[in-house]
Design an enzyme around this catalytic site. Structure first.
Site, PDB file in Angstrom:
ATOM      1  N   GLN A  11       0.779  -1.289  -0.118  1.00 56.67           N
ATOM      2  CA  GLN A  11       0.062  -0.103  -0.064  1.00 56.67           C
ATOM      3  C   GLN A  11       0.878   1.477   0.106  1.00 56.67           C
ATOM      4  OE1 GLN A  11      -3.823  -0.116   2.409  1.00 56.67           O
ATOM      5  NE2 GLN A  11      -2.851  -1.660   3.480  1.00 56.67           N
ATOM      6  N   LEU A  43      14.281  -8.237  -5.346  1.00 54.47           N
ATOM      7  CA  LEU A  43      15.238  -7.761  -4.152  1.00 54.47           C
ATOM      8  C   LEU A  43      14.511  -8.420  -3.048  1.00 54.47           C
ATOM      9  CD1 LEU A  43      17.843  -6.807  -2.935  1.00 54.47           C
ATOM     10  CD2 LEU A  43      16.308  -4.696  -2.392  1.00 54.47           C
ATOM     11  N   TYR A 133       3.854  -9.998  16.408  1.00 50.21           N
ATOM     12  CA  TYR A 133       4.206  -8.878  15.298  1.00 50.21           C
ATOM     13  C   TYR A 133       4.790  -7.651  15.698  1.00 50.21           C
ATOM     14  CZ  TYR A 133       2.974  -4.907  12.224  1.00 50.21           C
ATOM     15  OH  TYR A 133       2.911  -3.884  11.481  1.00 50.21           O
TER      16      TYR A 133
END
Length: 293
Positions: A11, A43, A133
């Site tokens: 995004q 990459l 996370y």
């Protein structure tokens, strides 16, 4: 100046591609895989040798790291991969940046905080991530800080845009398809329009403010619950779905979410001389773009 953007097909990376099209600087966009029709350098940022090769061949002066493992619930069962992308890879970028005397602009998250108290979070307040996370993103921040490179870390929250998967696009679809819907009202924060954050990053680079090392908090202005956000999306889309508030406990998730994720944005506004749009104005712009598309 040559700027490498990692995670360029997400995004934020996509919005950066849009707004920097006419920049006097040269932006090189990279990701693990290039979708058809999108010019992107392949990459893998978990491979430090590959980073060195790209940075040398493209003579990179600045890296903007938009890449991240962002599936909050899946991270609880995939901690090794989350750590590899959110921490190890961030450290790889920082090491290469330090070697080159370049600068790293890194995107982090509100999940480094627990959200246990209803006080807008400042950059200097103690971190306390609740899950994998948040822990891996905080670890990435620390890898960057100890690398010795020049860096700017931008923490953000509730990111959305016309691209990819996000709350705005999900609610736009669900409120059009369903007669009623329940959304949690006991998690409060502020949405971030990816285009606004991309504009900040471009401003920092284009106006020569990369020397202002530090951690900064950025989201749109205001504070709302997910329930209020869903109501606003429904109304702006012209849908008639009956949205009802519910408690977080009614929809248990593997990862614990912060209950209060509002940022104090004084530092970013004063340091970079910016005005931050109100969340509803930015939401209107996003929905208009979705409707036009």
């Amino acid at each position: 100046m040559n700027i490498l953007v990692t995670g360029a097909n997400g995004q934020l990376g996509t919005e950066l591609r849009n707004i920097t099209a006419g920049s006097r600087n040269r932006y090189i966009f990279s990701d693990v895989i290039s979708p058809p029709g999108v010019e992107t350098v392949n990459l893998d940022i978990t491979d430090i040798a590959a980073i060195r090769i790209v940075c040398e061949s493209e003579r990179i002066d600045t890296i903007v790291n938009c890449a991240a493992y962002t599936n909050v619930d899946k991270a609880e069962d995939d901690a090794q991969m989350a750590m590899l992308i959110n921490s190890t890879a961030a450290g790889n970028l920082a090491k290469v940046v330090a070697e080159r005397g370049a600068t790293l602009v890194h995107i982090s998250t509100d999940y480094v905080f627990s959200g246990a108290t209803a006080i807008p979070r400042r950059e200097d307040q103690p971190t306390e991530p609740l899950g994998v996370y948040g822990s891996t993103k905080l670890s990435g921040e620390k890898e960057i800080e100890k690398s010795g490179c020049k860096w700017i870390i931008l923490r953000t929250a509730w990111l959305y845009s016309p691209y990819g998967r996000n709350f705005v696009k999900t609610m736009r679809q669900l409120t059009a398809e369903r007669d009623s819907l329940k959304v949690v009202f006991d998690q409060v924060g502020t949405p971030t329009y990816a285009r606004d954050l991309a504009c900040l990053i471009a401003t920092i680079i284009d106006q020569g403010m990369l020397d202002r090392t530090g951690i900064y908090h950025y989201s749109n202005e205001g504070a709302i619950s997910w329930y209020d956000f869903a109501k606003a999306i429904c109304e702006l889309c012209g849908n008639s779905c009956d949205i009802k508030p519910c408690h977080t406990g009614e929809y248990p998730t593997k990862a614990v979410r912060p209950h209060f994720s509002v940022f104090d944005k004084t530092k970013v506004k004063e340091t970079f001389g910016i005005t931050i749009p109100y969340w509803k104005a930015s939401l209107k712009d996003c929905i208009n773009r979705l409707e036009q598309a």
